[in-house]
Every structure is written in structure tokens, then in C-alpha cells.
Design a protein around this motif. Sequence first.
Motif, PDB file in Angstrom:
ATOM      1  N   ILE A   1       0.860  -1.176   0.000  1.00 61.30           N
ATOM      2  CA  ILE A   1       0.000   0.000   0.000  1.00 61.30           C
ATOM      3  C   ILE A   1       0.900   1.232   0.000  1.00 61.30           C
ATOM      4  O   ILE A   1       2.115   1.129   0.127  1.00 61.30           O
ATOM      5  CB  ILE A   1      -0.951   0.030   1.222  1.00 61.30           C
ATOM      6  CG1 ILE A   1      -0.154   0.267   2.522  1.00 61.30           C
ATOM      7  CG2 ILE A   1      -1.772  -1.258   1.306  1.00 61.30           C
ATOM      8  CD1 ILE A   1      -1.024   0.614   3.709  1.00 61.30           C
TER       9      ILE A   1
ATOM     10  N   TYR B   1      -2.326  -8.359   4.506  1.00 64.17           N
ATOM     11  CA  TYR B   1      -2.127  -6.919   4.663  1.00 64.17           C
ATOM     12  C   TYR B   1      -0.771  -6.640   5.307  1.00 64.17           C
ATOM     13  O   TYR B   1      -0.282  -7.448   6.111  1.00 64.17           O
ATOM     14  CB  TYR B   1      -3.235  -6.320   5.536  1.00 64.17           C
ATOM     15  CG  TYR B   1      -4.560  -6.191   4.837  1.00 64.17           C
ATOM     16  CD1 TYR B   1      -4.814  -5.143   3.956  1.00 64.17           C
ATOM     17  CD2 TYR B   1      -5.572  -7.131   5.038  1.00 64.17           C
ATOM     18  CE1 TYR B   1      -6.035  -5.022   3.306  1.00 64.17           C
ATOM     19  CE2 TYR B   1      -6.803  -7.020   4.391  1.00 64.17           C
ATOM     20  CZ  TYR B   1      -7.023  -5.967   3.527  1.00 64.17           C
ATOM     21  OH  TYR B   1      -8.232  -5.854   2.877  1.00 64.17           O
TER      22      TYR B   1
ATOM     23  N   CYS C   1      -2.308   9.011   6.149  1.00 67.30           N
ATOM     24  CA  CYS C   1      -2.908   7.786   6.665  1.00 67.30           C
ATOM     25  C   CYS C   1      -3.754   8.129   7.877  1.00 67.30           C
ATOM     26  O   CYS C   1      -3.429   9.069   8.620  1.00 67.30           O
ATOM     27  CB  CYS C   1      -1.808   6.787   7.033  1.00 67.30           C
ATOM     28  SG  CYS C   1      -2.380   5.198   7.685  1.00 67.30           S
TER      29      CYS C   1
ATOM     30  N   GLU D   1      -6.598  -0.236   1.038  1.00 71.27           N
ATOM     31  CA  GLU D   1      -5.309   0.426   1.321  1.00 71.27           C
ATOM     32  C   GLU D   1      -5.098   0.453   2.834  1.00 71.27           C
ATOM     33  O   GLU D   1      -5.123   1.505   3.468  1.00 71.27           O
ATOM     34  CB  GLU D   1      -5.296   1.839   0.740  1.00 71.27           C
ATOM     35  CG  GLU D   1      -5.204   1.882  -0.767  1.00 71.27           C
ATOM     36  CD  GLU D   1      -3.840   1.408  -1.254  1.00 71.27           C
ATOM     37  OE1 GLU D   1      -2.832   2.004  -0.859  1.00 71.27           O
ATOM     38  OE2 GLU D   1      -3.796   0.434  -2.024  1.00 71.27           O
TER      39      GLU D   1
ATOM     40  N   SER E   1      -4.356   6.198   3.180  1.00 71.99           N
ATOM     41  CA  SER E   1      -4.470   4.799   3.592  1.00 71.99           C
ATOM     42  C   SER E   1      -5.032   4.786   5.007  1.00 71.99           C
ATOM     43  O   SER E   1      -5.225   5.842   5.633  1.00 71.99           O
ATOM     44  CB  SER E   1      -3.111   4.101   3.538  1.00 71.99           C
ATOM     45  OG  SER E   1      -2.157   4.808   4.303  1.00 71.99           O
TER      46      SER E   1
END
Length: 373
Positions: free
Chosen positions: A17, A203, A106, A177, A133
Motif C-alpha cells: 500500500i 495486509y 494515513c 489500502e 491509507s
Amino acid sequence: MSIRPYRDIMRRTSRQIMVGNVPVGGDAPILVQTMTNTLTTDAQATIRQIKQAEEAGVDIVRVSCPDVESTAALKEIVTNVNVPIVADIHFHYKRAIEAAEAGAACLRINPGNIGSSDRVREVVKAAKDHGCSIRIGVNAGSLEKHLLEQFGEPCPEAMVQSALEHVRILEDNDFFETKISVKASDVFLAVAAYQGLSEACDYPLHLGITEAGALRSGTVKSSIGMGMLLWSGIGDTIRVSLSADPVEEVKVGFDMLKSLDLRHRGVRIVSCPSCARQAYPVIKTVETLEKRLEHISTPMSLSIIGCVVNGPGEARETDIGLTGGGNGTHMVYLNGMSDHKIDDDGLVEHIVELVEKKAAELDAEKAKSGLNA
């Protein structure tokens, strides 16, 4: 076939990501993160602290956003620093939306405590609209009530289930993401939770032993827990959670990665603990050199050994070496070979000059190879 298979670490395969312009997971380097402890509303103080962390090499910085005043200050902070900023959000979905609009790279949230499905959708939309993200942050100290009732106490299975439940909420909103952490202050619990999660999803994982303690004790505790995981190939970003200056977290993080040969930044000093055989004050010399060489970011190695018992052997494995000799004469090694002798006068200055010269040579070689690539 590896020459030294006992040194090989096979990293877990994870999806990649982006956190701002920084790739996380996949074949990207393991990244070092820290968190500011200034009031976010004091934008200038927060910017200064982030810049200090940048000088230490930090890759990502997390900033707490507990109120509207903090997210209002976030825009100024983001535009005046060079690393991606993670906005730390708890409970209030509007803070997440405001942080995304302010330029956070993020959002650190738990979708389950954001509120209704409509509010989660709004947060996800804001993240998508602004290129954010999301980090799902599970903590053993704040597990959901239904999981505590199901499992009886915080345990690895409960933490993994919590993470996966949060992930499904994002996936149901077509959001992928995502990176995940499952932190605990208990080393055994954290390690087992990360091991379970690493098998349950692909992930990227953010490692941490939360509330690890003060500088020394927290470094030891974090090194044991995260070291076990990193050695097993688990982990894509790390934060060493210390009750200390955030810069110290960054330094310890890089030292941890350097020790496992996972990432290199700055001078790696190999030094002996010293004993009655030492021909110069090793401990004081190493302390001084660590401070004097903080400005060197070029990866290289330096051995500082007090006598000839292990000195020559260690020097053969380092870029520059110093071995204590008798009558105030010490041997300097360059590229593993004995080169010249020096006495006590100006010893530190001489080593600093050699390291700076070697760093410049390595940087020039890297630049040349890049031009010829």
C-alpha cells in the motif's frame, strides 16, 4: 544458494500500500515510525519535533488528533514537513474526515469504534477522495466488549479476530489500502497475536510492543518482541514505543533493523565491553564517537576494540577498525587491512575524519553507479 543461510530472513509476503508517497509492504524496506508528544495544536512545536525525527531518519510520523483544533493545525504541520503524517483518531469520525482533508497520508482508526456504518462509509469516502491509507490499530487494552465476553480476557485469538472484523468493515466499503497492528504491552501476547495475524491475512503489518517503558527497559522489551517477529520475517513498519524523546525511538528502531541486517543507515559500531587489557578508554571513546558520527547516514561499519585479542579479527569484517596497541600506539585498519598506527593524541578526531572520508567515497560510488545504470 545463500553463502550464509543462517543469516537469511525470509520476509512474509504482503500486499503493498502507499502511505503518502512511501510504499509499505511488498518488497519495500521495513520502515521506522515514531509519534509526536507535543500538543498538536502547537503546530510549530510539532513541526520542530518532526524535523528532529527526520534528521534521525524517520520514515513516517504519527500525530494525535483528539479535537477539532488539532485537525485544524494538521494542515500547517503536513505542509511544513517532509515525511508522511499519520493522523491518530479515536472514536470521533469527523476528526478522521478533517484529518484527511488536511492532508494526512494515513488515518489510524478502529472502524468498530467510529460509530454507525454510515459514519464508517463517510470516513472511507474521505480517505479515498484524499488518497489516504488506513491503519487498523488493535490494542490489547481496549478490545471490544463482545470479544472479551467471548474469550474471557485479551488473548491472541481475540486480537486477531478484532483486526479481521475491522478489516471486513473496510473491505465491505471497497477499501483495501490498509495496514494493521495488534499491539500489547505483554511481549508474549503481542508476538502471538502478530504471528496469528500474519497467517490470517496478507495486509502489511505495523509492529509494536505498546507502552514498552522507559528508554533502557523499553528498548530491551521492544527488541525481544519485535526482534522475534522481524527474525521470523514478520513486519513492514515498526515503532519502538518508549517513554522518551521520539528521536530515541527512531534511533532504536534503526539499530534493531541494522542488528538483523534488514536495513542499514549510518555507522554500525562494533565495540568491545572493555577490560583490563584495553590500551585506551574504550567506553568513553565509543560514547564520543556515537555522538560525533550521528550526522553520517551512509551505511558503513566501524570496529572499536581495546586490544589485539579480538581486534584484528573484528577489523577484517568492518570498513574501518581501531585496535588498541601497547605504548600508546594503536593500529588502524582500512577495508579489513592494517594500514597505519596512531597514538592517543587526536584518536577520536582521526577516526571521525576517516569515517567522513569513507562515507564520502561510498556516496560518490553510489552516485556514479546510479548515473551509469
